[in-house]
Design an enzyme around this catalytic site. Structure first.
Site, short mmCIF file in Angstrom:
data_model
loop_
_atom_site.label_atom_id
_atom_site.label_comp_id
_atom_site.label_asym_id
_atom_site.label_seq_id
_atom_site.Cartn_x
_atom_site.Cartn_y
_atom_site.Cartn_z
N PHE A 1 9.27 4.58 -17.78
CA PHE A 1 9.83 3.92 -18.96
C PHE A 1 9.41 2.45 -19.02
O PHE A 1 8.69 2.03 -19.94
CB PHE A 1 11.36 4.11 -18.92
N ASP B 1 0.79 6.36 -10.64
CA ASP B 1 2.05 7.11 -10.78
C ASP B 1 1.89 8.47 -10.12
O ASP B 1 0.79 9.03 -10.14
CB ASP B 1 2.40 7.29 -12.28
N ASN B 2 2.97 8.98 -9.53
CA ASN B 2 2.91 10.36 -9.01
C ASN B 2 3.53 11.35 -10.01
O ASN B 2 3.60 12.54 -9.74
CB ASN B 2 3.59 10.47 -7.64
N ASP C 1 1.01 8.73 -4.79
CA ASP C 1 2.39 8.50 -4.38
C ASP C 1 2.39 7.29 -3.45
O ASP C 1 1.71 7.31 -2.41
CB ASP C 1 2.88 9.77 -3.66
N LYS D 1 12.20 6.68 0.87
CA LYS D 1 10.80 6.49 1.28
C LYS D 1 10.02 5.73 0.21
O LYS D 1 9.19 4.88 0.53
CB LYS D 1 10.12 7.85 1.49
N THR D 2 10.28 6.05 -1.05
CA THR D 2 9.54 5.39 -2.13
C THR D 2 9.79 3.89 -2.11
O THR D 2 8.86 3.09 -2.21
CB THR D 2 9.95 5.99 -3.50
N LYS E 1 -0.94 -8.78 0.81
CA LYS E 1 -1.32 -9.69 1.91
C LYS E 1 -2.84 -9.69 2.09
O LYS E 1 -3.47 -10.74 2.16
CB LYS E 1 -0.62 -9.25 3.18
N TYR F 1 19.19 4.98 -3.11
CA TYR F 1 18.61 4.04 -4.07
C TYR F 1 19.02 2.60 -3.72
O TYR F 1 18.17 1.73 -3.56
CB TYR F 1 19.08 4.41 -5.47
N LYS G 1 16.46 -0.04 -2.09
CA LYS G 1 16.07 -1.23 -2.84
C LYS G 1 16.45 -2.50 -2.08
O LYS G 1 15.74 -3.51 -2.16
CB LYS G 1 16.73 -1.22 -4.23
#
Ligand code: UDP
Length: 316
Positions: free
Chosen positions: A16, A36-37, A61, A94-95, A108, A148, A152
């Protein structure tokens, strides 16, 4: 970011926010690599960009390393609606965490700026209102939202350690509820749910008693803030809250949507999801001062545009 014609990587570019950002940067004559996956991103969101000479699409991914040569990175990749991020919570963490490590490594190596799409969820169910960046949050580490929220939060930790230890230029933005065209129809989010239900004259599902509040920012305002944040000097790291401080209860939102769609829908009450925050409203004084930014689109106007989008989708 003063030089035009940079090559910019947008992870989650099929999502989005990511797809709106792709469009905006192409409009500014940058080349865009959209990665994008397609777990929650959609090819429909970017189909109109596929023939643009400045646009490249990579299916990948970000939990796996990636090697590209670019001038800046926007890390927008992560399922963001509660329904989707709770579908595969291990992959969600994991994402955020492995994704941050892989992309910070790239930033880096290339000595380039990287923006992290963080979230108001880092404040959890906030005990302080409105939320300022200095507030450390009230987050359940073992609940259904933790994959989530904590993912984050850990990503923010990684960003700040790469800044302090390795001098990477980081830009951390905490995004509050954002809405607009290209939200997914089955996203489970309140704005898309209410609009789709109203357009179909189906019952509008209020979770809990509907007195919980959220602050809704229209997508174009949010994208403007991202671009401004990326243009700041090395010392400006954030975290910086981005959102529209107008605060509404879910009942107020439902009533607005019913009115704007001329719907016959009635409100029905469903159980409140676990750990659902009671109140949320950003303090955006930092963004106003540092970015000279303030959201311009009022809720009614943004809802009208979003309703028009969902009408066109439902016709297909
Ligand atoms: N919500 C609701 N009905 C719905 C979907 C959501 O009342 O059909 C409520 C939800 O419980 C929350 C608020 O709307 O209090 C915002 O939910 P959303 O999933 O959009 O985002 P969140 O801010 O919780 O991440």
């Amino acid at each position: 970011m003063s030089r035009k014609n940079q090559t910019i990587l947008i992870t989650g570019g099929g999502g989005f926010l990511g797809s709106h950002l792709c469009e905006r940067l192409l409009d500014e004559d940058h080349d865009v690599i959209c990665l994008d996956n397609f777990f929650t991103g959609s090819k429909e969101n970017i189909r109109h960009l596929l023939n643009h000479s400045g646009f490249e699409l990579v299916r990948h991914d970000i939990t796996w390393p990636v090697y590209l040569e670019v001038d800046a990175i926007y890390n927008m990749a992560c399922p963001a609606s509660p329904v989707h991020y709770q579908h595969d919570p291990v992959q969600t963490t994991k994402t955020s965490v492995l994704g941050a490590i892989n992309l910070l490594g790239m930033a880096k190596r290339l000595n380039i700026p990287i923006m992290q799409a963080s979230t108001s969820e880092v404040y959890g169910d906030p005990a302080v209102h409105p939320q300022k960046e200095e507030y450390w949050g009230n987050v359940n580490p073992i609940g259904p939202r933790s994959c989530y929220d904590e993912g984050k939060r850990c990503a923010e930790t990684l960003f700040f350690d790469y800044y302090r230890q390795l001098k990477v230029s980081i830009k951390v933005v905490r995004i509050f509820n954002t809405y607009g065209p290209r939200m997914q129809i089955n996203d489970g989010r309140v704005v898309s749910n209410f609009i789709v239900q109203a357009l179909k004259n189906e019952d509008i599902t209020i979770y809990g008693d509907g007195s919980q509040t959220r602050s809704f920012c229209y997508v174009s305002d949010m994208i403007e803030a991202f671009v401004k944040m990326m243009a700041t000097p090395h010392e400006v790291t954030g975290p910086i809250n981005l959102g529209n401080p107008g605060e509404f209860t879910m009942i107020e939102l439902a009533e607005k949507v019913i009115k704007l769609t001329n719907s016959k829908s009635k409100l029905v009450y469903k159980p409140l999801p676990k750990d659902d925050p009671v109140r949320r409203k950003p303090d955006i004084s930092k963004a106003e001062k540092i970015l000279d930014w303030h959201p311009k689109v009022p809720l009614d106007e943004g809802l009208e545009k979003t309703i028009a989008y969902f009408k066109s989708i439902l016709k297909k």
